[in-house]
Design a protein around this motif. Sequence first.
Motif, PDB file in Angstrom:
ATOM      1  N   HIS A  97       0.827  -1.205   0.000  1.00 23.13           N
ATOM      2  CA  HIS A  97       0.000   0.000   0.000  1.00 23.13           C
ATOM      3  C   HIS A  97       0.861   1.255   0.000  1.00 23.13           C
ATOM      4  O   HIS A  97       0.430   2.297  -0.473  1.00 23.13           O
ATOM      5  N   ASP A  98       2.055   1.152   0.547  1.00 23.61           N
ATOM      6  CA  ASP A  98       2.933   2.311   0.616  1.00 23.61           C
ATOM      7  C   ASP A  98       4.373   1.810   0.644  1.00 23.61           C
ATOM      8  O   ASP A  98       4.703   0.903   1.400  1.00 23.61           O
ATOM      9  N   GLY A  99       5.223   2.388  -0.191  1.00 26.16           N
ATOM     10  CA  GLY A  99       6.626   2.016  -0.206  1.00 26.16           C
ATOM     11  C   GLY A  99       6.919   0.858  -1.139  1.00 26.16           C
ATOM     12  O   GLY A  99       6.030   0.282  -1.763  1.00 26.16           O
ATOM     13  N   ASP A 100       8.218   0.513  -1.190  1.00 31.60           N
ATOM     14  CA  ASP A 100       8.686  -0.535  -2.096  1.00 31.60           C
ATOM     15  C   ASP A 100       9.333  -1.704  -1.354  1.00 31.60           C
ATOM     16  O   ASP A 100      10.084  -2.469  -1.925  1.00 31.60           O
ATOM     17  N   GLY A 101       9.052  -1.791  -0.054  1.00 31.92           N
ATOM     18  CA  GLY A 101       9.648  -2.859   0.747  1.00 31.92           C
ATOM     19  C   GLY A 101      10.724  -2.355   1.684  1.00 31.92           C
ATOM     20  O   GLY A 101      11.299  -3.130   2.438  1.00 31.92           O
ATOM     21  N   GLY A 102      10.997  -1.047   1.652  1.00 34.79           N
ATOM     22  CA  GLY A 102      11.963  -0.457   2.569  1.00 34.79           C
ATOM     23  C   GLY A 102      11.287   0.009   3.852  1.00 34.79           C
ATOM     24  O   GLY A 102      10.062  -0.096   4.009  1.00 34.79           O
ATOM     25  N   VAL A 103      12.079   0.530   4.774  1.00 38.34           N
ATOM     26  CA  VAL A 103      11.554   1.001   6.056  1.00 38.34           C
ATOM     27  C   VAL A 103      10.436   2.007   5.823  1.00 38.34           C
ATOM     28  O   VAL A 103      10.541   2.887   4.972  1.00 38.34           O
ATOM     29  N   GLY A 104       9.344   1.829   6.576  1.00 39.18           N
ATOM     30  CA  GLY A 104       8.166   2.676   6.443  1.00 39.18           C
ATOM     31  C   GLY A 104       7.127   2.125   5.487  1.00 39.18           C
ATOM     32  O   GLY A 104       6.000   2.612   5.450  1.00 39.18           O
ATOM     33  N   SER A 105       7.482   1.095   4.712  1.00 37.97           N
ATOM     34  CA  SER A 105       6.537   0.482   3.780  1.00 37.97           C
ATOM     35  C   SER A 105       5.380  -0.158   4.541  1.00 37.97           C
ATOM     36  O   SER A 105       5.553  -0.640   5.661  1.00 37.97           O
ATOM     37  N   VAL A 106       4.219  -0.170   3.902  1.00 37.70           N
ATOM     38  CA  VAL A 106       3.025  -0.786   4.483  1.00 37.70           C
ATOM     39  C   VAL A 106       2.510  -1.829   3.502  1.00 37.70           C
ATOM     40  O   VAL A 106       2.346  -1.543   2.315  1.00 37.70           O
ATOM     41  N   ARG A 107       2.264  -3.026   4.023  1.00 37.96           N
ATOM     42  CA  ARG A 107       1.740  -4.119   3.200  1.00 37.96           C
ATOM     43  C   ARG A 107       0.433  -4.623   3.790  1.00 37.96           C
ATOM     44  O   ARG A 107       0.175  -4.492   4.985  1.00 37.96           O
ATOM     45  N   GLU A 108      -0.360  -5.204   2.906  1.00 37.47           N
ATOM     46  CA  GLU A 108      -1.571  -5.912   3.342  1.00 37.47           C
ATOM     47  C   GLU A 108      -1.416  -7.352   2.899  1.00 37.47           C
ATOM     48  O   GLU A 108      -1.266  -7.628   1.707  1.00 37.47           O
ATOM     49  N   VAL A 109      -1.412  -8.254   3.873  1.00 33.98           N
ATOM     50  CA  VAL A 109      -1.301  -9.667   3.545  1.00 33.98           C
ATOM     51  C   VAL A 109      -2.670 -10.318   3.706  1.00 33.98           C
ATOM     52  O   VAL A 109      -3.433  -9.979   4.610  1.00 33.98           O
ATOM     53  N   THR A 110      -2.957 -11.212   2.790  1.00 31.12           N
ATOM     54  CA  THR A 110      -4.158 -12.028   2.859  1.00 31.12           C
ATOM     55  C   THR A 110      -3.714 -13.411   3.308  1.00 31.12           C
ATOM     56  O   THR A 110      -2.779 -13.976   2.729  1.00 31.12           O
ATOM     57  N   VAL A 111      -4.355 -13.907   4.357  1.00 33.27           N
ATOM     58  CA  VAL A 111      -3.952 -15.206   4.893  1.00 33.27           C
ATOM     59  C   VAL A 111      -4.836 -16.300   4.321  1.00 33.27           C
ATOM     60  O   VAL A 111      -5.963 -16.061   3.887  1.00 33.27           O
ATOM     61  N   LYS A 112      -4.303 -17.510   4.314  1.00 37.69           N
ATOM     62  CA  LYS A 112      -5.052 -18.663   3.815  1.00 37.69           C
ATOM     63  C   LYS A 112      -6.187 -18.999   4.769  1.00 37.69           C
ATOM     64  O   LYS A 112      -6.127 -18.682   5.958  1.00 37.69           O
ATOM     65  N   SER A 113      -7.202 -19.624   4.262  1.00 38.39           N
ATOM     66  CA  SER A 113      -8.369 -19.953   5.083  1.00 38.39           C
ATOM     67  C   SER A 113      -7.979 -20.907   6.213  1.00 38.39           C
ATOM     68  O   SER A 113      -6.980 -21.618   6.133  1.00 38.39           O
ATOM     69  N   GLY A 114      -8.776 -20.873   7.258  1.00 37.68           N
ATOM     70  CA  GLY A 114      -8.506 -21.718   8.417  1.00 37.68           C
ATOM     71  C   GLY A 114      -8.017 -20.924   9.614  1.00 37.68           C
ATOM     72  O   GLY A 114      -8.041 -21.410  10.735  1.00 37.68           O
ATOM     73  N   LEU A 115      -7.570 -19.704   9.399  1.00 42.78           N
ATOM     74  CA  LEU A 115      -7.146 -18.839  10.495  1.00 42.78           C
ATOM     75  C   LEU A 115      -8.290 -17.880  10.835  1.00 42.78           C
ATOM     76  O   LEU A 115      -9.135 -17.601   9.984  1.00 42.78           O
TER      77      LEU A 115
END
Length: 164
Positions: free
Chosen positions: A53-71
């Motif tokens: 969502h923000d950044g390229d993987g460096g410090v300060g970057s924000v990601r949204e992960v989708t987890v597999k079903s069952g959790l």
Amino acid sequence: MKTLYHTHNVLPHQCSSTLVQTIDAPLARVWSFVRRFNEPQGYKQLIKSCIMHDGDGGVGSVREVTVKSGLPAERSIERLDMLDDDMHVMVFSIIGGDHRLSNYQSTLTVHQEDGGGKTVVIESYVVDIPDGNSKEETCWFINTIVRCNLKSLAEIAEGRVRRR
């Protein structure tokens, strides 16, 4: 070892744990998987996908992960707080999502084992204990996920399974 990074100020309403995994692979190979904040599904088998969502993987970057079903969640929003390629340290925080983990911060360090080609990975975290759960239940749940991630990292870095 860099245990300094794994010292957390744990408040009474929080829990913390530290897990260790020895991997039969060189540090550079292990770190190459760990450091990719924008591609956690490269070794974390419970993650289905990752969108930055923000950044390229460096410090300060924000990601949204989708987890597999069952959790008990579908997505988690996480921020990279620290990434040190020289010291092999990564720190990230969960800042949102549809789960019950508040004030979660994970610290992961990667170390060359003395006298061999093995690598030691240490992951620690601190998190608020959700209402209705005990400290033991909370740590058990998170430890299970972290152990699964570390085991998967070992299998992939050692070449026992192909990268997903």
